[in-house]
Design an enzyme around this catalytic site. Sequence first.
Site, PDB file in Angstrom:
ATOM      1  N   ARG A 189      -1.080   6.385   3.895  1.00 57.87           N
ATOM      2  CA  ARG A 189      -0.208   5.202   3.847  1.00 57.87           C
ATOM      3  C   ARG A 189       1.245   5.529   4.195  1.00 57.87           C
ATOM      4  O   ARG A 189       1.966   4.690   4.714  1.00 57.87           O
ATOM      5  CB  ARG A 189      -0.256   4.573   2.449  1.00 57.87           C
ATOM      6  CG  ARG A 189      -1.579   3.906   2.132  1.00 57.87           C
ATOM      7  CD  ARG A 189      -1.634   3.545   0.676  1.00 57.87           C
ATOM      8  NE  ARG A 189      -1.357   4.728  -0.149  1.00 57.87           N
ATOM      9  CZ  ARG A 189      -1.330   4.761  -1.459  1.00 57.87           C
ATOM     10  NH1 ARG A 189      -1.558   3.653  -2.127  1.00 57.87           N
ATOM     11  NH2 ARG A 189      -1.084   5.859  -2.120  1.00 57.87           N
TER      12      ARG A 189
ATOM     13  N   LYS B  85     -15.938  16.175  -2.450  1.00 56.03           N
ATOM     14  CA  LYS B  85     -16.443  15.996  -3.811  1.00 56.03           C
ATOM     15  C   LYS B  85     -15.371  15.296  -4.650  1.00 56.03           C
ATOM     16  O   LYS B  85     -14.194  15.391  -4.281  1.00 56.03           O
ATOM     17  CB  LYS B  85     -16.845  17.336  -4.409  1.00 56.03           C
ATOM     18  CG  LYS B  85     -15.681  18.148  -5.006  1.00 56.03           C
ATOM     19  CD  LYS B  85     -16.185  19.192  -5.954  1.00 56.03           C
ATOM     20  CE  LYS B  85     -15.162  19.487  -7.010  1.00 56.03           C
ATOM     21  NZ  LYS B  85     -15.447  20.476  -7.967  1.00 56.03           N
TER      22      LYS B  85
ATOM     23  N   HIS C 100     -17.648  23.132  -1.041  1.00 61.79           N
ATOM     24  CA  HIS C 100     -17.010  24.266  -0.373  1.00 61.79           C
ATOM     25  C   HIS C 100     -17.630  25.601  -0.776  1.00 61.79           C
ATOM     26  O   HIS C 100     -17.474  26.592  -0.078  1.00 61.79           O
ATOM     27  CB  HIS C 100     -15.484  24.258  -0.567  1.00 61.79           C
ATOM     28  CG  HIS C 100     -15.057  24.613  -1.946  1.00 61.79           C
ATOM     29  ND1 HIS C 100     -14.902  23.687  -2.934  1.00 61.79           N
ATOM     30  CD2 HIS C 100     -14.765  25.802  -2.500  1.00 61.79           C
ATOM     31  CE1 HIS C 100     -14.536  24.294  -4.036  1.00 61.79           C
ATOM     32  NE2 HIS C 100     -14.437  25.569  -3.813  1.00 61.79           N
TER      33      HIS C 100
ATOM     34  N   LYS D 179     -18.580  29.557   1.471  1.00 62.63           N
ATOM     35  CA  LYS D 179     -18.113  30.910   1.128  1.00 62.63           C
ATOM     36  C   LYS D 179     -19.027  31.935   1.793  1.00 62.63           C
ATOM     37  O   LYS D 179     -20.253  31.810   1.761  1.00 62.63           O
ATOM     38  CB  LYS D 179     -18.136  31.124  -0.385  1.00 62.63           C
ATOM     39  CG  LYS D 179     -17.010  30.417  -1.107  1.00 62.63           C
ATOM     40  CD  LYS D 179     -17.134  30.691  -2.598  1.00 62.63           C
ATOM     41  CE  LYS D 179     -16.146  29.874  -3.387  1.00 62.63           C
ATOM     42  NZ  LYS D 179     -14.811  30.435  -3.410  1.00 62.63           N
TER      43      LYS D 179
ATOM     44  N   GLU E  11     -13.226  30.966 -14.791  1.00 64.59           N
ATOM     45  CA  GLU E  11     -11.855  30.753 -14.313  1.00 64.59           C
ATOM     46  C   GLU E  11     -10.882  31.135 -15.412  1.00 64.59           C
ATOM     47  O   GLU E  11     -11.203  31.005 -16.598  1.00 64.59           O
ATOM     48  CB  GLU E  11     -11.655  29.284 -13.945  1.00 64.59           C
ATOM     49  CG  GLU E  11     -12.526  28.821 -12.788  1.00 64.59           C
ATOM     50  CD  GLU E  11     -12.313  27.342 -12.506  1.00 64.59           C
ATOM     51  OE1 GLU E  11     -11.567  27.027 -11.586  1.00 64.59           O
ATOM     52  OE2 GLU E  11     -12.886  26.514 -13.238  1.00 64.59           O
TER      53      GLU E  11
ATOM     54  N   ASP F 142     -18.173  18.858 -13.003  1.00 69.13           N
ATOM     55  CA  ASP F 142     -17.233  19.503 -12.089  1.00 69.13           C
ATOM     56  C   ASP F 142     -17.830  20.736 -11.412  1.00 69.13           C
ATOM     57  O   ASP F 142     -17.513  21.028 -10.260  1.00 69.13           O
ATOM     58  CB  ASP F 142     -15.981  19.913 -12.901  1.00 69.13           C
ATOM     59  CG  ASP F 142     -14.821  20.293 -12.002  1.00 69.13           C
ATOM     60  OD1 ASP F 142     -14.575  19.563 -11.038  1.00 69.13           O
ATOM     61  OD2 ASP F 142     -14.178  21.331 -12.272  1.00 69.13           O
TER      62      ASP F 142
ATOM     63  N   HIS G 198     -21.636  22.979  -7.460  1.00 66.85           N
ATOM     64  CA  HIS G 198     -21.531  24.372  -7.017  1.00 66.85           C
ATOM     65  C   HIS G 198     -22.630  25.271  -7.595  1.00 66.85           C
ATOM     66  O   HIS G 198     -23.283  26.024  -6.878  1.00 66.85           O
ATOM     67  CB  HIS G 198     -20.179  24.971  -7.425  1.00 66.85           C
ATOM     68  CG  HIS G 198     -19.004  24.162  -6.969  1.00 66.85           C
ATOM     69  ND1 HIS G 198     -18.947  23.572  -5.735  1.00 66.85           N
ATOM     70  CD2 HIS G 198     -17.838  23.851  -7.579  1.00 66.85           C
ATOM     71  CE1 HIS G 198     -17.797  22.942  -5.613  1.00 66.85           C
ATOM     72  NE2 HIS G 198     -17.114  23.081  -6.714  1.00 66.85           N
TER      73      HIS G 198
ATOM     74  N   LYS H  84     -13.345  27.352 -18.191  1.00 67.42           N
ATOM     75  CA  LYS H  84     -11.921  27.535 -17.898  1.00 67.42           C
ATOM     76  C   LYS H  84     -11.311  28.398 -18.995  1.00 67.42           C
ATOM     77  O   LYS H  84     -11.846  28.504 -20.087  1.00 67.42           O
ATOM     78  CB  LYS H  84     -11.223  26.178 -17.868  1.00 67.42           C
ATOM     79  CG  LYS H  84     -11.888  25.228 -16.883  1.00 67.42           C
ATOM     80  CD  LYS H  84     -10.880  24.443 -16.107  1.00 67.42           C
ATOM     81  CE  LYS H  84     -11.530  23.643 -15.011  1.00 67.42           C
ATOM     82  NZ  LYS H  84     -11.500  24.311 -13.716  1.00 67.42           N
TER      83      LYS H  84
HETATM   84  P1  NAP Z   1      -4.128  13.708  -3.337  1.00 59.74           P
HETATM   85  O1  NAP Z   1      -3.239  14.888  -3.305  1.00 59.74           O
HETATM   86  O2  NAP Z   1      -3.952  12.685  -4.395  1.00 59.74           O
HETATM   87  O3  NAP Z   1      -4.035  13.012  -1.909  1.00 59.74           O
HETATM   88  C1  NAP Z   1      -4.608  11.763  -1.653  1.00 59.74           C
HETATM   89  C2  NAP Z   1      -4.336  11.377  -0.225  1.00 59.74           C
HETATM   90  O4  NAP Z   1      -4.882  10.085  -0.006  1.00 59.74           O
HETATM   91  C3  NAP Z   1      -2.878  11.316   0.130  1.00 59.74           C
HETATM   92  O5  NAP Z   1      -2.711  11.784   1.455  1.00 59.74           O
HETATM   93  C4  NAP Z   1      -2.571   9.825   0.074  1.00 59.74           C
HETATM   94  O6  NAP Z   1      -1.500   9.592   0.929  1.00 59.74           O
HETATM   95  C5  NAP Z   1      -3.885   9.264   0.588  1.00 59.74           C
HETATM   96  N1  NAP Z   1      -4.134   7.886   0.164  1.00 59.74           N
HETATM   97  C6  NAP Z   1      -4.093   7.386  -1.090  1.00 59.74           C
HETATM   98  N2  NAP Z   1      -4.381   6.068  -1.074  1.00 59.74           N
HETATM   99  C7  NAP Z   1      -4.610   5.746   0.220  1.00 59.74           C
HETATM  100  C8  NAP Z   1      -4.947   4.550   0.889  1.00 59.74           C
HETATM  101  N3  NAP Z   1      -5.114   3.391   0.236  1.00 59.74           N
HETATM  102  N4  NAP Z   1      -5.115   4.582   2.221  1.00 59.74           N
HETATM  103  C9  NAP Z   1      -4.955   5.733   2.915  1.00 59.74           C
HETATM  104  N5  NAP Z   1      -4.635   6.897   2.348  1.00 59.74           N
HETATM  105  C10 NAP Z   1      -4.460   6.896   1.012  1.00 59.74           C
HETATM  106  O7  NAP Z   1      -5.674  14.137  -3.406  1.00 59.74           O
HETATM  107  P2  NAP Z   1      -6.304  15.517  -2.944  1.00 59.74           P
HETATM  108  O8  NAP Z   1      -6.194  16.490  -4.059  1.00 59.74           O
HETATM  109  O9  NAP Z   1      -5.787  15.885  -1.618  1.00 59.74           O
HETATM  110  O10 NAP Z   1      -7.847  15.138  -2.877  1.00 59.74           O
HETATM  111  C11 NAP Z   1      -8.417  14.440  -1.793  1.00 59.74           C
HETATM  112  C12 NAP Z   1      -9.939  14.400  -1.974  1.00 59.74           C
HETATM  113  O11 NAP Z   1     -10.423  15.732  -1.976  1.00 59.74           O
HETATM  114  C13 NAP Z   1     -10.416  13.781  -3.288  1.00 59.74           C
HETATM  115  O12 NAP Z   1     -11.670  13.159  -3.064  1.00 59.74           O
HETATM  116  C14 NAP Z   1     -10.620  15.001  -4.180  1.00 59.74           C
HETATM  117  O13 NAP Z   1     -11.561  14.744  -5.190  1.00 59.74           O
HETATM  118  C15 NAP Z   1     -11.143  15.981  -3.172  1.00 59.74           C
HETATM  119  N6  NAP Z   1     -10.952  17.392  -3.543  1.00 59.74           N
HETATM  120  C16 NAP Z   1      -9.703  17.897  -3.677  1.00 59.74           C
HETATM  121  C17 NAP Z   1      -9.539  19.228  -4.000  1.00 59.74           C
HETATM  122  C18 NAP Z   1      -8.186  19.837  -4.127  1.00 59.74           C
HETATM  123  O14 NAP Z   1      -8.121  21.051  -4.346  1.00 59.74           O
HETATM  124  N7  NAP Z   1      -7.109  19.111  -3.996  1.00 59.74           N
HETATM  125  C19 NAP Z   1     -10.659  20.048  -4.196  1.00 59.74           C
HETATM  126  C20 NAP Z   1     -11.929  19.503  -4.042  1.00 59.74           C
HETATM  127  C21 NAP Z   1     -12.054  18.176  -3.708  1.00 59.74           C
HETATM  128  P3  NAP Z   1      -0.522   8.309   0.847  1.00 59.74           P
HETATM  129  O15 NAP Z   1      -0.046   8.217  -0.551  1.00 59.74           O
HETATM  130  O16 NAP Z   1       0.522   8.648   1.858  1.00 59.74           O
HETATM  131  O17 NAP Z   1      -1.370   7.153   1.250  1.00 59.74           O
END
Ligand code: NAP
Length: 481
Positions: free
Chosen positions: A51, A147, A177, A181, A215, A234, A239, A328
């Site tokens: 966004r 996930k 992921h 690995k 962890e 989780d 995993h 954890k």
């Molecule tokens: P995050 O940091 O909260 O990022 C969310 C992203 O979605 C941001 O780029 C946000 O950008 C965008 N977004 C939110 N609402 C939106 C909308 N209505 N339209 C378009 N874009 C939108 O989340 P994240 O940690 O990167 O996680 C992303 C996904 O990966 C999730 O499903 C999470 O469960 C999964 N995941 C993450 C990790 C990790 O290590 N972070 C690990 C495993 C899985 P804007 O605010 O600019 O829209």
Amino acid sequence: MVSRVIPVDDFDLVIFGATGDLAHRKILPGLFRRFKAGQFPATSRIIGAARTEQDDAAFQAEAAAAICDYTGTDKNDADLAEFLPLLGYVAIDAKGEGGWQELKSRMRPGAVHAFYFSVAPALFGDIAERLAGHGIAHDDSRIVVEKPFGRDLASARALNATLAKHFHEDQIYRIDHYLGKETVQNLMAVRFANVLFEPLWNAQYVDHVQITVAETVGVAGRGSYYDKSGAIRDMVQNHMMQLLCLIAMEPPYHFDPDAVRDEKLKVIRALQPVEPGDIVRGQYQGEGSDYLTDAEDPASRTESYVAMKVRISNWRWQGTPFYLRTGKKLRARTSEIAITFKAPPHSIFDDSGVPKANELVIRLQPNEGMNLKVMIKEPGPGGMRLVQVPLDMSFAEALGAEGADMPDAYERLIMDVIRGNQTLFMRGDEVEAAWAWTDPIINAWEDSKRQPEPYDSGSSGPDEALRLMHRDNRRWREIRS
Ligand code: NAP
């Protein structure tokens, strides 16, 4: 050893959620590393979407900062300067109609098209619907979903059904992921590319298997999010289930996506329900490091640790338990699979000590490698005395420079998406079967009034988990890095 990079075709990859944590930490750095390795053509395009209103240049600067932070690359790196022009950005709200036509105009005919849904799962349906509705996705497009894939069977089914409205199963890449690995894939190489282990890989020769994912971090900072999930959702449902499948499955007829996933699915379907006495949940506690404080709910019953005894009802594994534990705030950060074989049935060495059981330990992290414990004669005079020694191999050392520079799981998986290879991605029926097994475990706990067992931060977990093993005359391997 010469590094072998198999180039992929020219692609357009759209990252929804490109401004988020996962994109910054894993996806963009991973793409950069693959570019640097020469794995994809410089004609490829990576289009960020979220966004936040910004132009291509601002997104390139954001990506450069993330890549420098997470890969240690210098901001003046020549490869980085070549990589950044591949990046573009379109402001899109997944729930709105703006931006989609611009995105469409940026997609090049003839290139592989992939859409990475790195956003909250609640948005997967909106994005899938709009990609189809605006004519951006076609029959060859691929989508990558992160996930968690549902939080129970009903929600996973609903998510599968939503995606299936617009995409065929062979277009959907569900990321776990762990499957990317290097050492996890090595489980298949060890089992199916050697004659040594497979004849012994069954209940006749294997006493038990331990799978540990420990962890040292807690949940502080994301406690209220984690508290809705817990260790079973989780880690175990996804995993650890994947690790269990790779250890327990029958040899697939070919290293082919559906052949491998068919065999994994059979394992999941053969899992027996877990008896209430075969599972221990825990919550870490301690001064300045307390789950209930971190979770921001003093009455939380969510587990930060779980240990369980799992049985697989099939010919191969009847009578061989699989012990799973993850948690954890444990003593060390380590992931490993230990296969303990049965002790020799008879010892010819009367006065020299009983031969100990062989043990094969596959380390997933840190220091990926394998360790096979074998009995030998203790050197020196004094007769025949037996001693157990490790045949220890670190993959990084054994493989030289190539081993030291193994691609991160995300890098490998994204390249597999571009190649169109689904072997290391979960199929819809696999995810549903995993939830079908996990749901009763979670429901039984929610119906009970029990509290998780407390365990000290920095320890090996609750005492109850030790008893889970001791009552079977076995013991957990020490948790150490
Ligand atoms: P995050 O940091 O909260 O990022 C969310 C992203 O979605 C941001 O780029 C946000 O950008 C965008 N977004 C939110 N609402 C939106 C909308 N209505 N339209 C378009 N874009 C939108 O989340 P994240 O940690 O990167 O996680 C992303 C996904 O990966 C999730 O499903 C999470 O469960 C999964 N995941 C993450 C990790 C990790 O290590 N972070 C690990 C495993 C899985 P804007 O605010 O600019 O829209």
